[in-house]
Enzyme design. Structure first.
Site, PDB file in Angstrom:
ATOM      1  N   ALA A  10      15.054   6.213  -6.864  1.00 25.43           N
ATOM      2  CA  ALA A  10      15.869   7.063  -6.174  1.00 25.43           C
ATOM      3  C   ALA A  10      15.237   8.505  -5.933  1.00 25.43           C
ATOM      4  O   ALA A  10      15.636   9.466  -5.050  1.00 25.43           O
ATOM      5  CB  ALA A  10      17.214   7.337  -6.844  1.00 25.43           C
ATOM      6  N   GLN A  71      22.238   6.525  -6.991  1.00 32.90           N
ATOM      7  CA  GLN A  71      22.215   7.857  -7.947  1.00 32.90           C
ATOM      8  C   GLN A  71      22.686   9.255  -6.762  1.00 32.90           C
ATOM      9  O   GLN A  71      21.845   8.990  -5.889  1.00 32.90           O
ATOM     10  CB  GLN A  71      20.711   7.952  -8.353  1.00 32.90           C
ATOM     11  CG  GLN A  71      20.796   9.037  -9.259  1.00 32.90           C
ATOM     12  CD  GLN A  71      19.197   9.380  -9.945  1.00 32.90           C
ATOM     13  OE1 GLN A  71      18.432   8.924  -9.489  1.00 32.90           O
ATOM     14  NE2 GLN A  71      19.150  10.716 -10.404  1.00 32.90           N
ATOM     15  N   THR A  77      14.851  11.532 -13.831  1.00 35.94           N
ATOM     16  CA  THR A  77      14.879  10.056 -14.480  1.00 35.94           C
ATOM     17  C   THR A  77      16.086  10.204 -15.399  1.00 35.94           C
ATOM     18  O   THR A  77      16.653   9.008 -15.540  1.00 35.94           O
ATOM     19  CB  THR A  77      13.675   9.613 -15.034  1.00 35.94           C
ATOM     20  OG1 THR A  77      13.250  10.682 -16.034  1.00 35.94           O
ATOM     21  CG2 THR A  77      12.600   9.443 -14.166  1.00 35.94           C
ATOM     22  N   ASP A 100       7.634   3.231  -8.967  1.00 42.09           N
ATOM     23  CA  ASP A 100       6.432   3.622  -8.477  1.00 42.09           C
ATOM     24  C   ASP A 100       5.279   3.375  -9.534  1.00 42.09           C
ATOM     25  O   ASP A 100       4.103   3.846  -9.782  1.00 42.09           O
ATOM     26  CB  ASP A 100       6.446   5.046  -8.414  1.00 42.09           C
ATOM     27  CG  ASP A 100       6.672   5.898  -9.669  1.00 42.09           C
ATOM     28  OD1 ASP A 100       6.668   5.503 -10.550  1.00 42.09           O
ATOM     29  OD2 ASP A 100       6.449   7.089  -9.367  1.00 42.09           O
ATOM     30  N   GLY A 137       3.473  11.965 -19.236  1.00 44.66           N
ATOM     31  CA  GLY A 137       4.145  12.367 -20.258  1.00 44.66           C
ATOM     32  C   GLY A 137       3.096  11.840 -21.780  1.00 44.66           C
ATOM     33  O   GLY A 137       2.841  10.755 -21.807  1.00 44.66           O
ATOM     34  N   ARG A 311      -4.119 -16.685  12.622  1.00 42.83           N
ATOM     35  CA  ARG A 311      -3.295 -16.056  12.456  1.00 42.83           C
ATOM     36  C   ARG A 311      -1.857 -16.973  12.021  1.00 42.83           C
ATOM     37  O   ARG A 311      -2.040 -18.040  11.754  1.00 42.83           O
ATOM     38  CB  ARG A 311      -2.674 -15.351  14.038  1.00 42.83           C
ATOM     39  CG  ARG A 311      -3.492 -14.525  14.456  1.00 42.83           C
ATOM     40  CD  ARG A 311      -3.370 -13.845  15.922  1.00 42.83           C
ATOM     41  NE  ARG A 311      -1.905 -13.588  16.220  1.00 42.83           N
ATOM     42  CZ  ARG A 311      -1.283 -13.620  17.295  1.00 42.83           C
ATOM     43  NH1 ARG A 311      -2.049 -13.728  18.592  1.00 42.83           N
ATOM     44  NH2 ARG A 311      -0.063 -13.338  17.325  1.00 42.83           N
ATOM     45  N   LYS A 329      -3.251 -19.242  16.742  1.00 43.57           N
ATOM     46  CA  LYS A 329      -2.049 -18.898  16.336  1.00 43.57           C
ATOM     47  C   LYS A 329      -1.200 -20.061  16.460  1.00 43.57           C
ATOM     48  O   LYS A 329      -1.076 -20.633  17.660  1.00 43.57           O
ATOM     49  CB  LYS A 329      -1.560 -17.793  17.255  1.00 43.57           C
ATOM     50  CG  LYS A 329      -0.263 -17.103  16.752  1.00 43.57           C
ATOM     51  CD  LYS A 329       0.712 -16.655  17.812  1.00 43.57           C
ATOM     52  CE  LYS A 329       1.289 -17.773  18.656  1.00 43.57           C
ATOM     53  NZ  LYS A 329       2.302 -17.228  19.520  1.00 43.57           N
ATOM     54  N   HIS A 341     -16.534 -21.631  20.008  1.00 42.62           N
ATOM     55  CA  HIS A 341     -16.951 -20.213  20.314  1.00 42.62           C
ATOM     56  C   HIS A 341     -15.674 -19.752  21.199  1.00 42.62           C
ATOM     57  O   HIS A 341     -15.175 -20.260  22.215  1.00 42.62           O
ATOM     58  CB  HIS A 341     -18.199 -20.367  21.311  1.00 42.62           C
ATOM     59  CG  HIS A 341     -19.103 -21.337  20.964  1.00 42.62           C
ATOM     60  ND1 HIS A 341     -20.104 -21.131  20.253  1.00 42.62           N
ATOM     61  CD2 HIS A 341     -18.987 -22.557  21.455  1.00 42.62           C
ATOM     62  CE1 HIS A 341     -20.893 -22.157  20.211  1.00 42.62           C
ATOM     63  NE2 HIS A 341     -20.277 -23.157  20.804  1.00 42.62           N
ATOM     64  N   ALA A 358     -16.423 -23.452  24.708  1.00 41.27           N
ATOM     65  CA  ALA A 358     -16.470 -22.169  24.707  1.00 41.27           C
ATOM     66  C   ALA A 358     -15.566 -21.444  25.745  1.00 41.27           C
ATOM     67  O   ALA A 358     -15.553 -21.937  27.000  1.00 41.27           O
ATOM     68  CB  ALA A 358     -17.853 -21.683  24.885  1.00 41.27           C
TER      69      ALA A 358
END
Ligand code: UD1
Ligand code: CA
Length: 429
Positions: A10, A71, A77, A100, A137, A311, A329, A341, A358
Site C-alpha cells: 500500500a 489500507q 507498515t 518491494d 532496520g 516472436r 510470428k 535470410h 531471402a
C-alpha cells in the site's frame, strides 16, 4: 493451525521515481510482487494469502486473483498490520511479506515458517547479515536475545554499525499481534512501524527470534539503482541454474534470460542473446548472437540467428534453420524448414523441408485484418516473393523469385508472377 500470509503493497513509492508503484516493475520479466505471491502459493501450510494495498494501487493487483485488503489511511507498515488485524482476527499466525522485497527462493520462506512454528515463537524476524546495511532496520540483540529493531533514520552511531538487518519478513503469533494497538507513530516519519512490535513484545517477555537467512540475500527495492542490483542477482540465479543443468552460455554476462523459460541441456547460447519468458528450447539447438526470442518453441538441433527474432507463438520443429534478419510470428515451421535470410513469416504454416528464399514476406495484414498463409512440404519459395494471405501453396510447389502470389498454388506446380523484363536497345545516358 491457521496461517494467514500478508503482502504489504500500500506504500506510496515516494523514493521510487516512477508513475507506477514499485511492485509492478519487473525483474527478469516478473513483477516484484509476483515473486512473493508465487513463493507463498508453494507453501501448503498457508491457509490464506491476502494483499494489503491502497485505493490507488489496487487496480494493479486486481488481476492477480487474490483477496485484497484496502489500507486507509496509509500510515506505515505497522498501520497496515493494525488495520488488517482489526478485521482478520481468527488466525494463529500472520506471515508478513513486503511487495518491494521479492523472495527468489521459496524454500527460504518454507524454512522460516516451519522454524517459527516449531520453536513456538511469538515473533520471528527474517534477518540477514549485510555488507552494506544502509536503508535497512538494524536488528539489536542483547546477549543473543532480540530486543528491538531500529530504523536507519533513528539509529545512533553504534546501531548504524550493526550489520544484522531486517529483511521486512515477519512471523507473528496471535498473542503478539495484539500489540499493534500499542504502536505509536514514529516521530520523524509520522508512521506506525511494524518493527516497533519487537520492543513492545520484548518488554512483555514474549518469545522473539532473529532467524538468520544465510542463503541468497533478500533485498528490498526503494529506487531504480536497487532494482538494477536485484536484476543482476536474479539474472545470476537464472543463468547459473541453466549452466549447471548443461546449457552452454557463452559470455553469460551479456545474455539476458527471463524467468519461466525451459532450456534443455546441450543448447548453446552465444553472447548478446535475449530470451524472454515463455520460451522453450530443446536440446542440441544453437541460438546465435543478437537473437531475440519471446514466448516461442524451438525444437531439437535448430540453428537460430545471428540476428533472428522469434516472436510469440513461433513454433519451430526439429532441425529448423533461421538465419540473419528473419522474423517469425505466430507461425508453425515443420522440421528441416530453412529461412536463412531477411524474411518475415507471420500467421503462417510451413511444411517440412521447405526452403524460404531471402526476402520472402508473408503479407498477413491488409490494414484491418490478419490472414493466414499455408505453404506445404518440400516447397521452394524463390527470393523476394510476397505471399499475399490468405493463400495456400501446395506440397512440392516452386515459386519463382520475385513473385507476388495472390492465388492458391496447387501441389507440384511451378508458379511465376512477375513483370516481364524488357530490354530496350540504343539507350544513352
Ligand atoms: C522496511 C522496514 C525495514 C526493513 C526494510 C526491508 C519498517 C518500518 N521498516 O523499510 O526495517 O529493513 O523494509 O526492505 O517496516 N507499505 C504499506 N503500507 C504503508 C507503508 C508501507 O503497505 O503504510 C508497504 C510498501 O508498499 C512496501 C513495504 O510496505 O511494499 C515496505 O515499505 P517501505 O516504506 O519501502 O519500507 P522500508 O523503508 O524499505
Ligand atoms: Ca522498502
Amino acid at each position: 493451525m491457521k496461517i494467514c500470509a500478508i503482502i504489504l503493497s500500500a506504500g506510496k513509492s515516494k523514493r521510487f521515481n516512477s508513475d507506477l508503484p514499485k511492485f509492478v516493475h519487473s525483474i527478469s520479466g516478473k513483477q516484484l510482487i509476483d515473486f512473493n505471491i508465487e513463493a507463498l502459493e508453494k507453501n501448503k501450510n498457508i491457509n490464506q494469502i491476502k494483499i494489503i494495498t491502497s485505493k490507488t494501487n489496487s487496480h494493479f493487483i486486481e488481476s492477480k486473483n487474490k483477496e485484497l485488503f484496502i489500507q486507509n489511511p496509509i500510515d506505515g507498515t505497522g498501520g497496515a498490520i493494525k488495520q488488517f488485524y482489526n478485521s482478520n482476527k481468527n488466525f494463529d499466525y500472520y506471515l508478513v511479506l513486503l511487495a518491494d522485497t521479492p523472495i527468489f527462493d521459496y524454500k527460504i520462506i518454507n524454512n522460516f515458517l516451519s522454524d517459527g512454528i516449531k520453536s513456538k515463537v511469538d515473533i520471528s524476524v527474517l534477518s540477514q547479515n549485510a555488507n552494506n546495511p544502509s536503508g535497512y532496520g538494524r536488528i539489536i540483540l542483547n546477549k543473543d536475545r532480540l530486543i528491538k529493531i531500529v530504523e536507519e533514520s533513528d539509529c545512533n552511531a553504534d546501531e548504524k554499525n550493526v550489520k544484522l538487518v531486517n529483511t521486512g519478513i515477519f512471523l507473528i503469533s496471535k498473542k503478539s499481534i495484539k500489540n499493534v494497538f500499542s504502536l505509536i507513530k514514529n516521530k520523524i516519519k509520522k508512521e506506525y512501524y511494524i518493527t516497533d512490535l519487537i520492543d513492545i513484545s520484548h518488554k512483555q517477555n514474549l518469545k522473539l527470534k532473529a532467524y538468520i537467512n544465510d542463503k541468497s540475500p533478500i533485498l528490498g527495492v526503494n529506487n531504480f539503482k536497487e532494482l538494477n542490483d536485484l536484476e543482476k542477482i536474479s539474472q545470476d540465479i537464472i543463468k547459473s541454474k541453466l549452466i549447471n543443468s548443461g546449457v552452454k552460455i557463452l559470455h553469460p554476462e551479456t545474455v539476458y534470460i527471463e524467468t519461466d523459460v525451459q532450456i534443455s541441456k546441450d543448447v548453446i547460447i552465444e553472447p548478446n542473446v535475449v530470451i524472454k519468458k515463455g520460451v522453450k528450447i530443446l536440446k542440441g539447438t544453437t541460438i546465435k548472437s543478437f537473437s531475440y526470442l519471446e514466448n516461442c518453441y524451438v525444437g531439437k538441433n535448430c540453428l537460430i540467428g545471428p540476428f533472428a527474432r522469434l516472436r510469440p507463438e513461433a513454433i519451430l520443429q526439429d532441425d529448423v534453420k533461421i538465419g540473419n534478419f528473419v522474423e517469425i510470428k505466430n507461425s508453425k515451421l515443420a522440421s528441416k524448414v530453412k529461412v536463412n535470410h531477411l524474411s518475415y513469416l507471420g500467421d503462417s504454416t510451413i511444411g517440412k523441408n521447405s526452403n524460404i528464399g531471402a526476402g520472402t514476406i508473408t503479407c498477413n495484414f491488409d490494414g484491418k485484418n490478419k490472414f493466414h498463409s499455408k505453404i506445404g512440404d518440400n516447397c521452394f519459395i524463390g527470393t523476394n516473393s510476397s505471399i499475399i494471405a490468405p493463400v495456400n501453396i501446395g506440397n512440392n510447389s516452386y515459386i519463382a523469385a520475385g513473385s507476388v502470389i495472390t492465388k492458391n498454388v496447387p501441389k507440384n506446380y511451378f508458379s511465376i508472377s512477375r513483370a516481364k523484363q524488357k530490354n530496350l536497345k540504343n539507350f544513352k545516358r
